[in-house]
Every structure is written in structure tokens, then in C-alpha cells.
Enzyme design. Structure first.
Site, PDB file in Angstrom:
ATOM      1  N   TYR A 119       0.753  -1.202   0.086  1.00  0.00           N
ATOM      2  CA  TYR A 119       0.028  -0.045  -0.111  1.00  0.00           C
ATOM      3  C   TYR A 119       0.762   1.281  -0.067  1.00  0.00           C
ATOM      4  CZ  TYR A 119      -2.993   3.738   1.571  1.00  0.00           C
ATOM      5  OH  TYR A 119      -3.715   5.051   1.731  1.00  0.00           O
ATOM      6  N   ARG A 124       1.818   8.285  13.020  1.00  0.00           N
ATOM      7  CA  ARG A 124       1.422   9.304  13.620  1.00  0.00           C
ATOM      8  C   ARG A 124       0.039   9.579  13.754  1.00  0.00           C
ATOM      9  NH1 ARG A 124       3.033  14.213  10.589  1.00  0.00           N
ATOM     10  NH2 ARG A 124       1.117  13.501   9.432  1.00  0.00           N
ATOM     11  N   ARG A 142     -10.706   5.683   9.014  1.00  0.00           N
ATOM     12  CA  ARG A 142      -9.792   5.067   8.091  1.00  0.00           C
ATOM     13  C   ARG A 142      -8.696   4.331   9.193  1.00  0.00           C
ATOM     14  NH1 ARG A 142      -9.234  10.613   6.392  1.00  0.00           N
ATOM     15  NH2 ARG A 142      -7.464  10.937   7.727  1.00  0.00           N
ATOM     16  N   PHE A 175      15.566  19.115  -1.489  1.00  0.00           N
ATOM     17  CA  PHE A 175      14.243  18.732  -1.816  1.00  0.00           C
ATOM     18  C   PHE A 175      13.929  17.146  -0.878  1.00  0.00           C
ATOM     19  CE2 PHE A 175      10.977  16.146  -4.115  1.00  0.00           C
ATOM     20  CZ  PHE A 175      10.038  16.951  -4.277  1.00  0.00           C
TER      21      PHE A 175
END
Length: 418
Positions: free
Chosen positions: A172, A219, A229, A289
Site C-alpha cells: 500500500y 503518527r 480510516r 528537496f
């Protein structure tokens, strides 16, 4: 005054908040000139700033044409994610949409105007996004279209099933984040700002995404429960409770924390891959980044480890701590030092009775082996007492002003919270 008390407890935060506010942010997120852009690109960057709290600034700090490619990549995936999240779309409509979404990139007039999601503008004005997609070099188009297709198929697969095994958890997370890491890595190499190996080594790129996604899932336990969910793998939590929601009950707090620690230990296994990946990067804007979200993630895991608050509210790293990480994570030695610091923090909190304690110690040992502290560690945490005293005095005089940081700064430091 609560904010001031927090600062006085962490004087290094004061130094970096002041440094950041007084212009240090330009080193990691220089201001982008949009005046020279065409109307379509300006619109895309406006959507980027509206829909991304974490990545807008660092995307705009990327060098050259890579900046536009990553901006469009983000917006395409944001549109796809908005379709997945929209519970008002029936499954018999949503599944084909997810499977076929990549094809809409080549359909100038396609848009979707029935979404109820907060980011629906990226679907309602998809023609602008797809136009700018088609304006990109073919090498960028091919990457974005391929990743969009694979992600749409993966999202559809998990619409009607829950995450059971740890293997499925990895699968997932691969679909929703690992593929992003792989796509970005291919864009980096396509831009020639990075070597071809960065885009070719999909295992390392996948780990970059999995580490961030698992951190968010860990978290966000309570928030996800409140929204209905469930992303924690049943294989793990079922050893501690009959239902995942039972972990939030006060009487189950001890086993809940043990479950939390086991999942954090699982996530930590990606850290060696993260360090190896970052060590290959050569371009400074690409390094910033990639590195900043990763150090935010390790700091977040350290804050969550063995912390009952995960099941009672929100665990966040401090704003000053986030700014400190942003300012420091600009080279691989500093990143190694940061990783070392936070796994040591976790190590000090390992309960001797925790079922995962041995596994946690083992994975920390493997991280220690490749992130031995060097000079960056010292420079990150030792400041002149006189300098700190001045900083604390200045903070005491201006704490209210600093508590209202500009919106751009506020959004960006929340990279560690989203």
C-alpha cells in the site's frame, strides 16, 4: 507566554527561528520569480501553493526545468488522490476513473466538476494542468504518465480491502508513496541534474517514499480513527487488541504503546536506504528537496516512540525544531548526524520489557554503523553562551512577533507535521 516557555527550554530553537526569519530561509527555499511564466504555468504554481502545505516551497526551489516537471507531477498526483479520497464518488465510477486517469493527461478537454473535496480545483481545471503536462519534454511526460497509471491501479486495489499483513502495508505504501519516490528519482535523472543510477535504483527510491508514508500513518493513528480510516497492518495490531480502535481506550494504553513501538521499529528499517540514496545526490536543490522531509520524519518518529500521546491527541515536532532541521539538512554528513541523534534518542527510550526491544536495538545498530557522528553534530548543538543569551533576550522582547511567522514559513515548517 507558553510559547516563550517552550523557547527558553530549547535555546537552539531561538537561534534558528531568528536566523530563519531574518533571511536564512532563502538558502533552502529561495523566492521564485513567476512573472516570466506563461498564464498556464502561473496557474499551476498557484494551485501548488493552495494544495501543498509541505512541498510547495522546496518544489519551487528546484533548479531549471526540473521545477516545472515536479510541479506538474505533484498536481497530477494531487488530482488522482482527490478522486481516491472523494467518498461521494460511487465505487463503480471511481475504480474505472482511477484506472484510466493517466489517459486524461492527453485529453485536452477532460475535467471533473462533481467532486466535493477541498482540492477539487485541480480536477475542475484539469485542462490547464494537462496542457502544461503536454508542454513538458517527452522524457518527463513518460515518467509522469507511467507513475500516474501504476498509482491509479494500486489505489483501486486497496479501495475495497484493508491492510492486513506487513507485506500488504509495504505494498500500500508503495502505491501511494514509493511510486512517488521512484517517479521523482526518474525525473531527477531525466533532468541530468543527477546521475542515471538515481532513477534506476527503484529499491532505494521506494524506501524513500515508504519511510515518509509509514511515519505519517503511525503518527496519524487517532486522526485516521476519527475519520474512519485504518492503515495500521492487522498482522501487527491484532497481537495487541481485538480491534484497532481498542488501542485508543485508556485501559489498553500499555499494549497500544507496544504496538506503536513495533511499527516504528518497522519504519526504521528504511533509514539505511534513505542515507544511501541521499549520499548519491549531487545537485544542492535536489538534495534539499529530498533530505528535509526525511529528517522531519526521523524527528517525528523519535517524538512518537513510546509516547502515549499518539493515542490521545496529536504529536508534532516543535516549529523551532523543524526550522533547525531545515537549516541543517543541506549535506550528507549533517543528515547522518541528524539520523544518529534521533535514533539515539529512541534508543534511550526503549523499555526493557517492550516485546520489540531487541529488534529496535538491532535496527538502531545498523543505522549507527552508517551514520557515525562527525563535526556537523557538534556544530548543530553547541552555541556560545553569550550568543545564546543575546538570542534569548531578543526572543523575550519579540516573542509575540515571532509567533506570527509569515504564512509561507508557517506552511513550510509543517513539512514535519504532514
Amino acid at each position: 507566554m507558553e510559547l516563550l516557555r517552550k523557547w527558553l527550554g530549547h535555546p537552539e530553537d531561538i537561534y534558528h527561528l531568528l536566523r530563519f526569519k531574518m533571511g536564512g530561509y532563502r538558502a533552502v527555499m529561495p523566492r521564485m520569480d513567476t512573472d516570466s511564466l506563461g498564464c498556464g504555468l502561473r496557474t499551476c504554481y498557484r494551485y501548488l501553493n493552495q494544495t501543498s502545505r509541505s512541498f510547495a516551497a522546496v518544489i519551487q526551489a528546484l533548479d531549471g526545468e526540473l521545477r516545472h516537471a515536479v510541479c506538474i507531477f505533484y498536481l497530477v498526483l494531487r488530482a488522482l488522490d482527490t478522486v481516491e479520497d472523494d467518498m461521494s464518488i460511487p465505487l463503480d465510477v471511481k475504480v474505472p476513473m482511477l484506472h484510466e486517469f493517466h489517459s486524461h493527461l492527453y485529453q485536452p478537454d477532460w475535467k471533473y466538476t462533481e467532486s466535493k473535496e477541498k482540492d477539487r480545483q485541480v480536477l475542475e481545471d484539469f485542462p490547464t494542468i494537462s496542457m502544461e503536462f503536454r508542454n513538458l519534454s517527452k522524457v518527463y511526460q513518460d515518467v509522469i504518465s507511467d507513475i500516474c497509471h501504476k498509482m491509479g491501479v494500486g489505489m483501486a486495489e486497496f479501495l475495497e480491502k484493508k491492510v492486513d499483513s506487513q507485506h500488504e502495508w509495504d505494498k500500500y505504501c508503495h502505491y501511494v508513496a514509493g511510486l512517488v519516490g521512484i517517479g521523482l528519482s526518474r525525473l531527477f535523472s531525466a533532468s541530468e541534474l543527477e546521475d542515471s543510477i538515481v532513477g534506476q535504483d527503484t529499491d532505494l527510491a521506494n524506501s524513500m517514499g515508504l519511510f515518509l508514508q509509514k511515519t505519517n500513518i503511525i503518527r496519524d493513528y487517532l486522526e485516521d480513527q476519527m475519520e474512519g480510516r485504518e492503515f495500521w497492518p492487522r498482522e501487527v495490531w491484532s497481537r495487541y487488541a481485538k480491534k484497532l480502535s481498542d488501542l485508543a481506550k485508556p485501559e489498553n494504553i500499555d499494549v497500544a504503546v507496544q504496538c506503536l513501538n513495533e511499527l516504528i521499529t518497522n519504519a526504521l528499517h528504511h533509514v539505511p536506504d534513505v542515507i544511501t540514496y541521499l549520499s548519491r545526490l549531487k545537485n544542492q536543490s535536489v538534495f534539499n528537496f529530498c533530505a528535509i522531509p526525511q529528517v522531519m520524519a526521523i524527528a517525528t518518529l523519535a517524538a512518537c516512540y513510546n509516547n502515549q500521546q499518539v493515542f490521545r491527541g496529536v504529536v508534532k515536532i516543535r516549529k523551532g525544531q523543524a526550522v533547525t532541521l531545515m537549516m541543517d539538512a543541506t549535506n550528507i554528513q549533517a543528515v547522518k548526524a541528524i539520523m544518529y541523534q534521533y535514533v539515539e534518542e529512541i534508543y534511550q527510550k526503549i523499555p526493557s520489557t517492550d516485546p520489540s526491544s531487541n529488534k529496535t536495538q538491532q535496527v538502531i545498530a545498523s543505522i549507527r554503523a552508517i551514520s557515525l557522528p562527525g563535526s556537523p553534530m557538534a556544530s548543530r548543538h553547541h552555541y556560545s553562551p553569550i550568543y545564546l543569551s543575546c538570542a534569548m533576550l531578543l526572543a523575550a522582547l519579540s516573542w509575540q512577533y515571532l509567533s506570527t511567522l509569515s504564512k509561507a514559513t508557517e506552511d513550510y515548517v509543517q513539512a514535519g507535521e504532514n
